[in-house]
Design an enzyme around this catalytic site. Structure first.
Site, PDB file in Angstrom:
ATOM      1  N   ALA A  81      13.926  -5.018  -0.895  1.00 31.19           N
ATOM      2  CA  ALA A  81      14.423  -6.341  -1.314  1.00 31.19           C
ATOM      3  C   ALA A  81      13.268  -7.241  -1.719  1.00 31.19           C
ATOM      4  CB  ALA A  81      15.216  -6.986  -0.182  1.00 31.19           C
ATOM      5  N   THR A 133       3.572  -2.934  -4.381  1.00 31.96           N
ATOM      6  CA  THR A 133       3.202  -2.756  -5.785  1.00 31.96           C
ATOM      7  C   THR A 133       1.695  -2.624  -5.973  1.00 31.96           C
ATOM      8  OG1 THR A 133       3.171  -3.948  -7.892  1.00 31.96           O
ATOM      9  CG2 THR A 133       3.295  -5.303  -5.946  1.00 31.96           C
ATOM     10  N   ASP A 134       1.313  -2.028  -7.088  1.00 27.91           N
ATOM     11  CA  ASP A 134      -0.121  -1.947  -7.416  1.00 27.91           C
ATOM     12  C   ASP A 134      -0.681  -3.303  -7.840  1.00 27.91           C
ATOM     13  OD1 ASP A 134       1.101  -2.165  -9.923  1.00 27.91           O
ATOM     14  OD2 ASP A 134       0.140  -0.388 -10.792  1.00 27.91           O
ATOM     15  N   GLU A 135       0.214  -4.251  -8.167  1.00 29.43           N
ATOM     16  CA  GLU A 135      -0.254  -5.552  -8.689  1.00 29.43           C
ATOM     17  C   GLU A 135      -1.049  -6.337  -7.651  1.00 29.43           C
ATOM     18  OE1 GLU A 135       2.270  -7.917 -11.080  1.00 29.43           O
ATOM     19  OE2 GLU A 135       3.282  -6.208 -11.971  1.00 29.43           O
ATOM     20  N   TYR A 159       4.131 -13.727  -8.267  1.00 30.60           N
ATOM     21  CA  TYR A 159       4.815 -12.523  -7.762  1.00 30.60           C
ATOM     22  C   TYR A 159       3.859 -11.655  -6.936  1.00 30.60           C
ATOM     23  CZ  TYR A 159       6.277  -7.630  -7.821  1.00 30.60           C
ATOM     24  OH  TYR A 159       6.545  -6.336  -7.439  1.00 30.60           O
ATOM     25  N   LYS A 163       3.834 -10.613  -2.910  1.00 33.31           N
ATOM     26  CA  LYS A 163       3.879  -9.232  -2.411  1.00 33.31           C
ATOM     27  C   LYS A 163       2.653  -8.943  -1.545  1.00 33.31           C
ATOM     28  CE  LYS A 163       6.452  -6.337  -3.156  1.00 33.31           C
ATOM     29  NZ  LYS A 163       7.715  -5.937  -2.483  1.00 33.31           N
TER      30      LYS A 163
END
Ligand code: NAD
Ligand code: DAU
Length: 352
Positions: A81, A133-135, A159, A163
């Protein structure tokens, strides 16, 4: 049972469908807030499946989460989510902070209370799998090595910052409370049921509708693409065999510049659905204003996952993107269901 959050979204939905396609797997409680990105049509084939319990709710709702855990006694939680779209986080980041940070905190706290009360064997097997995430690692130059699990966190968008914050909470709950967690950091996914705000499904649908294919900036930004089914198989491996407290990178070894991704989509459509006037879909490509703070390059080194758990992606980019384009051509009803008024509002806010 396992508890999946965000299981009506793109990756969560694919994960639930994959998981329940294996008869020996446990049932799924699927907790999803059904934001604009959540879509029950993705789960339509599970309508009469007694192994799937859908619950419409928020991971930030402490009472609801505690009640679900008590009632269903899951042996694992897989947390998908999230608010997931970088461009939306630039327009407004409050929901990103609420769900990705505060929501994950709430889920961790409820899960920790539940886990504390479990007895010996149930307590031993329980795990909390956080999907990230890789971000969070920031942006690479053309010559930098791919991200490994030891790269420092340098998130650049609201974002990715949200994360990154959630990853830190998950890590701290392991170190401080011994709470059994694993985290996976994955590269860009594509495949069926992908909401058409993201580059690949947007390009496919705009092409088919005769609209411009918007390329931000010079189109030379690089992403490392992974077919969603391969992300799901990696999560299953890590959930099963991953070492507690560890993080695992997941990636497809498929670095592509955005412009090349869109040109590939155009070439597949030229072949599968040629335009009546004999032109190419490539003519619809339009360069538009760049994304603020646009990360230049992501690349994932997934060798830890391969070395320790024996996982490799099944699809190449060529096979995965062809499957994906075919899926969008074959599923007009699903598409009709997602391109609602609020989706059209988003397109005009972002691109006009
Ligand atoms: P998505 O936006 O398609 O789906 C997110 C789902 O979460 C939706 O169904 C939405 O209704 C639900 N949701 C949102 N807020 C919620 C809340 N407060 N409580 C309960 N449910 C809520 O996202 P996705 O692309 O499927 O991504 C899933 C996860 O994987 C995210 O955590 C994302 O950060 C991560 N991730 C995505 C990619 C990618 O390429 N899409 C790559 C790596 C990691
Ligand atoms: O790397 C993993 C991340 O991949 C996930 O954590 C995110 O949830 C997911 O949305 C995705 O983020 P990106 O920003 O990389 O994905 P997106 O599809 O939005 O954009 C891919 C690239 O294409 C990016 O460089 C921006 C560019 N782009 C995107 C859109 C929507 C365009 O050039 N034009 C567009 O219209």
């Amino acid at each position: 049972m396992i508890l999946v959050t965000g299981g009506a979204g793109f990756i969560g939905g694919n994960f639930v469908l994959d998981w329940l396609s294996v008869p020996s797997n446990e049932g799924v409680i699927n907790l999803d807030k059904l934001t604009y990105a959540g879509n029950l049509a993705t789960l339509a084939s599970l309508k009469d499946d007694p192994h799937h319990i859908f619950v419409h709710g928020d991971i930030g709702d402490k009472e609801l989460v505690a009640k679900l855990l008590k009632e269903h006694q899951p042996r694992a939680i897989v947390n998908f989510a999230a608010e997931s779209h970088v461009d939306r986080s630039i327009h407004g980041s409050a929901e990103f902070v609420n769900t990705n940070i505060v929501g994950t905190f709430n889920l961790l706290e409820c899960a920790r209370e539940y886990w504390n009360e479990l007895d010996g064997s149930a307590k031993k097997v329980f795990r909390f799998h956080h999907v990230s995430t890789d971000e969070v690692y920031g942006s690479l130059s053309a010559t930098d090595s791919a991200f490994t699990e030891t790269n420092s966190y340098e998130p650049n968008s609201p974002y990715s910052a949200s994360k990154a914050a959630s990853d830190h909470l998950v890590r701290a709950w392991f170190h401080t409370y011994g709470f059994p967690v694993v985290t996976t950091n994955c590269s860009n996914n594509y495949g069926p049921y992908h909401f058409p705000e993201k580059l690949i499904p947007l390009a496919i649908l705009n092409a088919l509708n005769g609209k411009p294919l918007p390329i931000y900036g010079d189109g030379q930004q690089i992403r490392d693409w992974l077919y969603v089914g391969d992300h799901c198989s990696a999560i299953r491996e890590v959930l099963d065999k991953g070492k507690l407290g560890e993080t695992y990178n997941i990636g497809g070894w498929n670095e592509k510049a955005n412009i090349d991704v869109v040109k590939t989509i155009c070439a597949i459509l030229d072949e599968l659905k040629p335009l009546a006037d004999g032109k190419s879909y490539v003519d619809q490509i339009t360069y538009v204003k760049d994304r603020p703070g646009h990360d230049r390059r992501y690349a994932i080194d997934a060798s830890k996952l391969e070395r320790e758990l024996g996982w490799r992606p099944f699809e190449t980019f060529d096979t995965g993107i062809r499957k994906t384009v075919k899926w969008y051509l074959d599923n007009p009803v699903w598409i009709e269901g997602v391109v609602s008024g609020s989706y059209r509002d988003w397109l005009s806010k972002q691109y006009n």
